[in-house]
Design a protein around this motif. Structure first.
Motif, PDB file in Angstrom:
ATOM      1  N   PRO A 108     -15.682 -26.963  59.631  1.00 58.58           N
ATOM      2  CA  PRO A 108     -15.549 -25.514  59.425  1.00 58.58           C
ATOM      3  C   PRO A 108     -15.917 -25.153  57.989  1.00 58.58           C
ATOM      4  CG  PRO A 108     -13.566 -26.446  60.420  1.00 58.58           C
ATOM      5  CD  PRO A 108     -14.395 -27.605  59.953  1.00 58.58           C
ATOM      6  N   PRO A 139     -17.303 -19.905  61.252  1.00 60.69           N
ATOM      7  CA  PRO A 139     -18.571 -20.617  61.079  1.00 60.69           C
ATOM      8  C   PRO A 139     -18.379 -22.122  60.918  1.00 60.69           C
ATOM      9  CG  PRO A 139     -17.973 -19.535  59.033  1.00 60.69           C
ATOM     10  CD  PRO A 139     -16.840 -19.301  59.992  1.00 60.69           C
ATOM     11  N   TRP A 140     -19.293 -22.880  61.510  1.00 61.53           N
ATOM     12  CA  TRP A 140     -19.336 -24.334  61.359  1.00 61.53           C
ATOM     13  C   TRP A 140     -20.615 -24.713  60.636  1.00 61.53           C
ATOM     14  CZ3 TRP A 140     -15.867 -28.163  63.224  1.00 61.53           C
ATOM     15  CH2 TRP A 140     -14.717 -27.643  63.840  1.00 61.53           C
ATOM     16  N   ALA A 173     -23.941 -28.490  64.405  1.00 61.70           N
ATOM     17  CA  ALA A 173     -23.052 -27.381  64.053  1.00 61.70           C
ATOM     18  C   ALA A 173     -22.790 -26.477  65.258  1.00 61.70           C
ATOM     19  CB  ALA A 173     -23.656 -26.577  62.907  1.00 61.70           C
ATOM     20  N   ALA A 207     -19.272 -25.663  67.204  1.00 57.09           N
ATOM     21  CA  ALA A 207     -18.801 -24.283  67.320  1.00 57.09           C
ATOM     22  C   ALA A 207     -18.465 -23.908  68.754  1.00 57.09           C
ATOM     23  CB  ALA A 207     -19.862 -23.320  66.777  1.00 57.09           C
ATOM     24  N   GLN A 247     -14.986 -23.301  70.083  1.00 53.60           N
ATOM     25  CA  GLN A 247     -14.340 -22.121  69.522  1.00 53.60           C
ATOM     26  C   GLN A 247     -14.682 -20.848  70.303  1.00 53.60           C
ATOM     27  OE1 GLN A 247     -12.426 -23.163  66.961  1.00 53.60           O
ATOM     28  NE2 GLN A 247     -13.340 -25.138  67.424  1.00 53.60           N
ATOM     29  N   THR A 248     -15.643 -20.939  71.233  1.00 48.80           N
ATOM     30  CA  THR A 248     -16.125 -19.737  71.897  1.00 48.80           C
ATOM     31  C   THR A 248     -15.398 -19.428  73.191  1.00 48.80           C
ATOM     32  OG1 THR A 248     -17.817 -20.864  73.229  1.00 48.80           O
ATOM     33  CG2 THR A 248     -18.427 -20.210  70.992  1.00 48.80           C
ATOM     34  N   VAL A 257     -23.515 -17.558  69.990  1.00 52.22           N
ATOM     35  CA  VAL A 257     -23.335 -18.291  68.734  1.00 52.22           C
ATOM     36  C   VAL A 257     -24.403 -17.820  67.761  1.00 52.22           C
ATOM     37  CG1 VAL A 257     -23.249 -20.532  67.601  1.00 52.22           C
ATOM     38  CG2 VAL A 257     -22.408 -20.306  69.940  1.00 52.22           C
ATOM     39  N   ALA A 309     -18.950 -17.277  67.820  1.00 48.79           N
ATOM     40  CA  ALA A 309     -18.880 -18.301  66.780  1.00 48.79           C
ATOM     41  C   ALA A 309     -20.152 -18.244  65.953  1.00 48.79           C
ATOM     42  CB  ALA A 309     -18.683 -19.684  67.395  1.00 48.79           C
ATOM     43  N   ALA A 321     -22.812 -20.800  63.258  1.00 53.74           N
ATOM     44  CA  ALA A 321     -23.169 -22.155  62.845  1.00 53.74           C
ATOM     45  C   ALA A 321     -24.314 -22.094  61.850  1.00 53.74           C
ATOM     46  CB  ALA A 321     -23.563 -23.003  64.057  1.00 53.74           C
TER      47      ALA A 321
END
Length: 233
Positions: free
Chosen positions: A40, A51-52, A87, A91, A94-95, A191, A219, A221
């Motif tokens: 992260p 964000p990743w 990345a 992510a 997380q979505t 994303v 999310a 990335a």
């Protein structure tokens, strides 16, 4: 490839885009940051999904990205795109929350921050779009329902971001992006991606534009993030 390009390659073989030492696209040392696990990002502006990122934007990576974006080293799309895939993959959890077994998995739309048309013409290619294409291929090969969607376009003049403060970057980009007509993002997990996050202003503006069109990004990335610098006391 043209005869002239073949001749140049024979006489002047490419050297590492990061250190210019080894006779390879990227030597092991310069490639290592791009092969790290995603993590992260430490900070992000308001309105930006979590964000990743993979690598700190420093050292040889700055040279690598410059070689790719500004000096025609388009083969670098492969290692950079693979880092972006790492990345994006990080992510993805997380979505969503875990869906019921009867609920189909929603496809993922990877939406990138667009380059200015003038910059694309000057460079002779669209760097981020090329890296996204590689990332999507890598993720689809793993069986993930991922699609690259060119959902955004610039709709106003934007000054060079270099040298601007975080507040100035946000003001510079305010209202700079819009969703392209007939973009289908319904029933997708979105994303947002960019190559480098400095303040996150570009990604935040992309998120704003999507929300204005009724699409909620889930999310974000990036390949790299500018490290935080501690203020000296």
């Amino acid at each position: 490839m043209s005869f002239l390009a073949d001749l140049i390659e024979l006489l002047l073989p490419e050297r590492c885009a990061g250190c210019d030492a080894a006779p390879v696209l990227l030597c092991d040392d310069c490639a290592a940051p791009l092969q790290a696990p995603a993590r992260p990002a430490l900070t992000a502006p308001d309105g930006l999904p979590p964000p990743w990122t993979v690598a700190p934007y420093e050292g040889p990576l700055r040279t690598i990205l410059s070689a790719y974006k500004e000096h025609g080293r388009t083969a670098l799309a492969a290692p950079l795109g693979e880092a972006l895939a790492t990345a994006v993959h990080a992510a993805l959890p997380q979505t969503r929350s875990p869906p019921p077994k009867t609920t189909p998995r929603l496809p993922v739309a990877v939406v990138w921050v667009p380059s200015a048309r003038g910059a694309v013409r000057r460079r002779g290619h669209d760097p981020l779009r090329g890296a996204v294409a590689v990332a999507v291929r890598r993720l689809r090969a793993k069986g993930l329902p991922v699609t690259a969607v060119p959902a955004l376009r610039q709709c106003g003049r934007v000054a060079d971001q270099a040298g601007l403060t975080a507040t100035q970057r946000i003001a510079n980009l305010d209202g700079a992006l819009e969703v392209t007509p007939s973009t289908g993002l319904t029933d997708h997990r979105i994303v947002l991606v960019d190559d480098v996050m400095t303040t996150g202003a570009s990604l935040a503006e992309a998120a704003r534009a999507l929300r204005a069109a009724g699409a909620e990004p889930s999310a974000a990335a990036t390949i790299a993030t500018t490290p935080l610098r501690r203020k000296r006391t």
